[in-house]
Scaffold this motif. Structure first.
Motif, PDB file in Angstrom:
ATOM      1  N   GLY A 154      -9.653   1.551   0.739  1.00  0.00           N
ATOM      2  CA  GLY A 154     -10.686   0.770   0.071  1.00  0.00           C
ATOM      3  C   GLY A 154     -11.962   0.606   0.867  1.00  0.00           C
ATOM      4  O   GLY A 154     -13.069   0.692   0.310  1.00  0.00           O
TER       5      GLY A 154
ATOM      6  N   TYR B  55     -11.413   8.063  -9.753  1.00  0.00           N
ATOM      7  CA  TYR B  55     -12.041   6.858  -9.187  1.00  0.00           C
ATOM      8  C   TYR B  55     -12.322   7.030  -7.699  1.00  0.00           C
ATOM      9  O   TYR B  55     -12.104   6.123  -6.903  1.00  0.00           O
TER      10      TYR B  55
ATOM     11  N   VAL C  65     -14.954   3.003   0.466  1.00  0.00           N
ATOM     12  CA  VAL C  65     -15.872   2.822  -0.663  1.00  0.00           C
ATOM     13  C   VAL C  65     -16.899   1.758  -0.343  1.00  0.00           C
ATOM     14  O   VAL C  65     -18.087   1.882  -0.677  1.00  0.00           O
TER      15      VAL C  65
ATOM     16  N   GLU D 190     -14.763   4.332  -6.456  1.00  0.00           N
ATOM     17  CA  GLU D 190     -14.538   2.992  -6.993  1.00  0.00           C
ATOM     18  C   GLU D 190     -13.239   2.439  -6.432  1.00  0.00           C
ATOM     19  O   GLU D 190     -12.244   3.161  -6.310  1.00  0.00           O
ATOM     20  N   TYR D 191     -13.250   1.142  -6.084  1.00  0.00           N
ATOM     21  CA  TYR D 191     -12.043   0.509  -5.547  1.00  0.00           C
ATOM     22  C   TYR D 191     -12.087  -0.987  -5.852  1.00  0.00           C
ATOM     23  O   TYR D 191     -13.089  -1.648  -5.603  1.00  0.00           O
ATOM     24  N   ARG D 192     -10.998  -1.486  -6.405  1.00  0.00           N
ATOM     25  CA  ARG D 192     -10.830  -2.921  -6.613  1.00  0.00           C
ATOM     26  C   ARG D 192      -9.405  -3.287  -6.213  1.00  0.00           C
ATOM     27  O   ARG D 192      -8.439  -2.651  -6.675  1.00  0.00           O
TER      28      ARG D 192
ATOM     29  N   ALA E  20     -13.174   7.206  -1.815  1.00  0.00           N
ATOM     30  CA  ALA E  20     -11.924   6.442  -1.731  1.00  0.00           C
ATOM     31  C   ALA E  20     -10.759   7.301  -1.256  1.00  0.00           C
ATOM     32  O   ALA E  20      -9.927   6.852  -0.464  1.00  0.00           O
TER      33      ALA E  20
ATOM     34  N   VAL F  27      -5.607   6.439  -0.769  1.00  0.00           N
ATOM     35  CA  VAL F  27      -6.898   5.803  -1.038  1.00  0.00           C
ATOM     36  C   VAL F  27      -7.097   4.672  -0.045  1.00  0.00           C
ATOM     37  O   VAL F  27      -6.200   3.845   0.163  1.00  0.00           O
TER      38      VAL F  27
ATOM     39  N   HIS G  53       0.869  -1.180   0.000  1.00  0.00           N
ATOM     40  CA  HIS G  53       0.000   0.000   0.000  1.00  0.00           C
ATOM     41  C   HIS G  53       0.902   1.224   0.000  1.00  0.00           C
ATOM     42  O   HIS G  53       1.900   1.272   0.731  1.00  0.00           O
TER      43      HIS G  53
ATOM     44  N   ASN H 163      -6.975   1.147  -7.210  1.00  0.00           N
ATOM     45  CA  ASN H 163      -6.786   0.998  -5.780  1.00  0.00           C
ATOM     46  C   ASN H 163      -5.809   2.068  -5.279  1.00  0.00           C
ATOM     47  O   ASN H 163      -5.580   3.063  -5.967  1.00  0.00           O
ATOM     48  N   SER H 164      -5.242   1.849  -4.108  1.00  0.00           N
ATOM     49  CA  SER H 164      -4.378   2.879  -3.517  1.00  0.00           C
ATOM     50  C   SER H 164      -3.151   3.168  -4.369  1.00  0.00           C
ATOM     51  O   SER H 164      -2.679   4.313  -4.432  1.00  0.00           O
TER      52      SER H 164
END
Length: 260
Positions: A94, A148, A97, A151-153, A103, A92, A74, A159-160
């Motif tokens: 997660g 984003y 979200v 939105e987070y995946r 985020a 960010v 991260h 993502n971060s």
């Protein structure tokens, strides 16, 4: 010919997935249990005192929380403008979200705290006066422009690490080389296939973060398969392995920018 092709594919698979297996075994070995309880509000003494008048930009990476830490890190950015008496962290998160929030988190905090028991690695350290203040303004504007925010995946992104890469591209003066195991850094915004590398010193090709190729002065050469990255860096020399990350000379850069 078929035998040679199968052998080549087997070598490639071993190159990418054997290091991940090693990291999984190490991650769950319990060797780091003694630091799991360290507070995420406790400094690891890598950042200048907040009492200093100088402007500071620092970028950190630490093993991700829980099972994700076996695969990647991260990343986050810490800033302090001239005369400020506290640091601001840009990152960010997660779970925000998942609970219907945004985020991107921009708030005061400890710049170099442990991340879920994992020690942070300092990647960039910039200090100075008004010149650094101007870079901080651009960093904060890029964070506000991140596309984003809702939105987070975890994989392949956004993502971060997608966030940190996005912000770094907006401020190429950082020449930021993100760790090869910063999964999500190769997820390019707006569905782009080609873009500059996060350091601004090269070009990368990415197919939605699932596969890609990157070459840059700072990053060297990296190959991404299913979000796992292997590569070679020459400045300074190192090899990059999936899950493991960088093996060789560290990539920490320190820079003192004068006032103008």
């Amino acid at each position: 010919m078929k035998t040679r092709l199968r052998s080549t594919l087997l070598i490639i698979l071993l190159l990418f997935f054997l290091p991940v297996g090693v990291m999984l075994a190490s991650h769950y070995s319990g060797e780091r249990d003694h630091v799991r309880g360290m507070s995420r509000h406790q400094s690891t003494e890598q950042a200048p005192s907040a009492d200093s008048d100088e402007a500071v930009i620092q970028i950190y990476a630490a093993r991700a929380a829980r099972w994700r830490g076996a695969f990647g890190v991260h990343t986050w950015i810490a800033t302090k403008r001239t005369g400020e008496d506290r640091y601001t962290r840009l990152e960010v998160i997660g779970y925000r979200v998942y609970w219907g929030g945004e985020a991107v988190r921009v708030r005061t905090g400890v710049p170099d705290a442990m991340w879920f028991g994992n020690h942070p690695l300092l990647l960039r350290d910039l200090r100075g006066g008004q010149e650094v203040d101007l870079l901080i303004d651009r960093l904060h504007q890029a964070a506000a422009d991140y596309p984003y925010n809702h939105e987070y995946r975890v994989w392949p992104g956004p993502n971060s690490n997608t966030f940190t890469a996005f912000v770094a591209r907006a401020v190429p003066e950082l020449r930021l080389e993100l760790p090869s195991n910063a999964i999500g850094k190769d997820f390019l915004p707006d569905g782009r296939i080609v873009d500059m590398t996060p350091s601004g010193t090269g070009v990368q090709l990415s197919l939605g973060g699932y596969a890609g190729l990157l070459a840059g002065i700072e990053e060297g050469v990296e190959v991404n398969i299913l979000g796992l990255t292997a590569g070679v860096d020459l400045l300074p020399p190192a090899i990059k392995l999936p899950g493991v990350g960088r093996l060789g000379f560290p990539e920490l850069r320190r820079l003192q920018l004068p006032d103008t």
